[in-house]
Design an enzyme around this catalytic site. Structure first.
Site, PDB file in Angstrom:
ATOM      1  N   GLY A  48      -0.340   0.027  -4.956  1.00 48.97           N
ATOM      2  CA  GLY A  48      -1.662  -0.557  -4.758  1.00 48.97           C
ATOM      3  C   GLY A  48      -2.657   0.094  -5.686  1.00 48.97           C
ATOM      4  O   GLY A  48      -2.688   1.318  -5.803  1.00 48.97           O
ATOM      5  N   TYR A  66      12.051  -5.037  -5.969  1.00 46.88           N
ATOM      6  CA  TYR A  66      10.896  -4.998  -6.862  1.00 46.88           C
ATOM      7  C   TYR A  66       9.925  -3.863  -6.596  1.00 46.88           C
ATOM      8  O   TYR A  66       9.450  -3.202  -7.500  1.00 46.88           O
ATOM      9  CB  TYR A  66      10.125  -6.337  -6.733  1.00 46.88           C
ATOM     10  CG  TYR A  66       8.792  -6.337  -7.428  1.00 46.88           C
ATOM     11  CD1 TYR A  66       8.691  -6.681  -8.771  1.00 46.88           C
ATOM     12  CD2 TYR A  66       7.635  -5.984  -6.756  1.00 46.88           C
ATOM     13  CE1 TYR A  66       7.465  -6.648  -9.414  1.00 46.88           C
ATOM     14  CE2 TYR A  66       6.412  -5.956  -7.388  1.00 46.88           C
ATOM     15  CZ  TYR A  66       6.331  -6.288  -8.719  1.00 46.88           C
ATOM     16  OH  TYR A  66       5.134  -6.261  -9.351  1.00 46.88           O
ATOM     17  N   CYS A  74       0.875  -1.171   0.000  1.00 47.50           N
ATOM     18  CA  CYS A  74       0.000   0.000   0.000  1.00 47.50           C
ATOM     19  C   CYS A  74       0.911   1.218   0.000  1.00 47.50           C
ATOM     20  O   CYS A  74       2.089   1.126   0.318  1.00 47.50           O
ATOM     21  CB  CYS A  74      -0.868   0.047   1.253  1.00 47.50           C
ATOM     22  SG  CYS A  74      -2.105  -1.241   1.362  1.00 47.50           S
ATOM     23  N   ASN A  96       0.220   1.067   5.859  1.00 46.85           N
ATOM     24  CA  ASN A  96       0.935   0.153   4.955  1.00 46.85           C
ATOM     25  C   ASN A  96       1.636  -0.879   5.825  1.00 46.85           C
ATOM     26  O   ASN A  96       2.407  -0.507   6.703  1.00 46.85           O
ATOM     27  CB  ASN A  96       1.959   0.943   4.132  1.00 46.85           C
ATOM     28  CG  ASN A  96       2.863   0.055   3.280  1.00 46.85           C
ATOM     29  OD1 ASN A  96       3.964   0.448   2.930  1.00 46.85           O
ATOM     30  ND2 ASN A  96       2.418  -1.126   2.929  1.00 46.85           N
ATOM     31  N   GLY A  97       1.357  -2.144   5.590  1.00 46.09           N
ATOM     32  CA  GLY A  97       1.972  -3.214   6.378  1.00 46.09           C
ATOM     33  C   GLY A  97       0.934  -4.232   6.779  1.00 46.09           C
ATOM     34  O   GLY A  97      -0.182  -4.239   6.256  1.00 46.09           O
TER      35      GLY A  97
END
Ligand code: SF4
Length: 502
Positions: free
Chosen positions: A44, A261, A17, A118-119
């Site tokens: 995202g 990535y 995210c 985020n996580g």
């Protein structure tokens, strides 16, 4: 022999995210947040949202879809204020529904609070059970809602959202990079391991900006100042910025996949430009896994920097062999049987002169194709097939990361272990055979660390080693839909299908 999967049934994507936050008095903060989120879109693509405060009142808007689909002049025009946070979501806990979109907003006795996360918490199921036992109810099925409910309850006791967050941090196990909005402040919070990135920027010398990646700062003209430290809370309000260590950090464990990535190559994480790191990984790979080839080509887009590095160090000419269609959305119409046979060409098409059969830059060549990872192997097998169709005499695959064997519990949507080709195969040779390459070479973990130039103690490498820096509770069922299954269990109106089947 490793089995095969249907073409394009699921993208081999690994997304997390993106979060953003800003305090910029007198600026159009909703527009700045929109452009910040737009730069974080790669993290995202399921939903997006912005929450804004004018100093007295929080207004929020969130919807399913890409940032550019969710917001227009009208919706942005209604989000007025000096403080804002934003979120772009890929579901790693809970399915892809509007209820799970962020920022989530809740009320406490002192006002409202909005949260963007985020996580992934690894103890989300246990935390939710505790709250439910105390009579708490939930509208969504994500760990982010649990965090917000905990903050709201603690804020009622302390009379302060900031103190509430500090109280909750030791109870949250897992990965969280947060931006939090109250009526009169924006906060940035990072877990004690610093698994997901989060940075601080300055705009026009005065305004403060928080973002998952520094690319979101650059696009709005902000300058990167520093990272939010693991375990740190940073608060910005009309009195300025203050930061303090709210939870002790015994070691950092930044996700190595951010470098390999996930992050945009123009982002800077931990004082390393991501593009440069990927190029170094390609150079290291060329040293450790050389090949005799006529041309080095990347799998676009993420394989580009590593392929450049590989070509540079090996002395083999760099070339383009595959052209990517950049407009394939996350939810993609499944091709019919005839188009299915064309497979991955819908996404990646080879350079060739179609009228004359295999003629073009690949014809008769020994091709070294460089990418960052192999997940299920399906796409790689298809790519090798189309390179051969385009006339390649030999296809050698080089991967700039080690074999990817273990799933992520910290906020990256990965396949289950049973789907990971490197976990299912017992040898590299078996993977080579399954994807149909003439040769296959991976980066070693040692090569990865050497190429990164970062200490093992600062990184999470669990995808490659199975050594998880934050313990995974034994009873965790290891599915991002655990909370959902708990929430709907026994209910007649339970959804019949999962919105995102990973
Ligand atoms: S398990 Fe893998 S994807 Fe997840 S945080 Fe660790 S390195 Fe990153």
């Amino acid at each position: 022999m490793v089995g095969h999967e249907p073409l394009l049934a699921r993208p081999e994507a690994r997304e997390a995210c993106g979060v953003f936050g800003i305090y910029a008095p007198g600026e159009d903060v909703s527009r700045l947040t929109f452009f910040g989120l737009f730069a974080l879109q790669h993290r995202g693509q399921e939903s997006a949202g912005i929450a804004v405060s004018d100093g007295h009142r929080i207004t929020a808007y969130r919807e399913m879809g890409l940032v550019s689909q969710v917001f227009d002049e009208d919706t942005l025009g209604r989000l007025r204020g000096d403080f804002a946070i934003g979120h772009t979501r890929y579901s790693t806990t809970g399915s892809s529904t509007l209820a799970n979109a962020q920022p989530m907003v809740a009320e406490w006795s002192g006002g409202k609070v909005a949260l963007a996360h985020n996580g992934n918490l690894v103890n989300a199921v246990a935390l939710r059970a505790e709250l439910e036992a105390e009579g708490e109810t939930f509208d969504a099925s994500s760990d982010s809602e649990i965090m917000l409910k905990m903050v709201v309850r603690a804020a009622g006791r302390h009379g302060s959202v900031e103190q509430a967050v500090a109280e909750c941090m030791p109870k949250w196990e897992g990965a969280y990079s947060l931006t939090i909005l109250t009526e009169q402040a924006v906060m940035a919070v990072r877990d004690p391991y610093g698994v997901r990135p989060l940075c601080i920027g300055r705009l026009n010398g005065e305004a403060t900006v928080f973002a998952s990646e520094s690319c979101a700062l650059s696009v709005i003209g902000a300058r990167l100042v520093r990272e939010v430290e693991p375990g740190e809370i940073v608060v910005v309000d009309k009195n300025g910025m203050r930061a303090y260590q709210a939870a002790p950090s015994t070691r950092a464990a930044l996700c190595v996949f951010e470098y390999i990535y996930m992050a945009r190559p123009d982002s800077e994480i931990g004082e390393h430009l991501v593009h440069e790191v990927r190029r170094r990984l390609g150079m290291q790979l060329a040293e450790d896994s050389p090949v005799e080839a006529d041309v080095v080509i990347p799998v676009p887009d993420t394989g580009w920097p590593a392929a450049i590095g590989y070509a540079e160090r090996s002395g083999i000419p760099f070339g383009e062999g595959l052209i990517r269609n950049r407009y394939i959305p996350r939810t993609f119409i499944q091709p019919d049987q005839r188009l299915r046979e064309l497979g991955v060409k819908i996404k990646l098409n080879p350079l060739r002169v179609a009228r004359y059969g295999p003629a073009g830059p690949l014809a008769g060549k020994r091709v070294a194709v460089v990418d960052d990872s192999i997940v299920r192997g399906t796409t790689k097998r298809q790519i090798i097939g189309i390179l051969r169709d385009a006339g390649a005499k030999e296809v050698h695959v080089r991967i700039s990361a080690p074999p990817y064997k273990w799933p992520c519990y910290y906020g990256v949507d990965t396949s289950n272990r049973s789907e990971l080709i490197a976990a299912r195969a017992s040898t590299i040779e078996e993977i080579r055979d399954a994807i149909g390459a003439d040769s296959l070479g991976y980066q070693s973990v040692e090569g990865l660390l050497k190429g990164l130039g970062i200490s093992r103690r600062e990184l999470c490498l669990a995808c490659f080693t199975g050594d998880y820096p934050i313990p995974i509770p034994k009873d965790v069922k290891l599915s991002k839909l655990d909370l959902e299954e708990r929430a709907w269990r026994g209910r007649a109106d339970a959804p019949q299908t999962r919105a995102a089947d990973h």
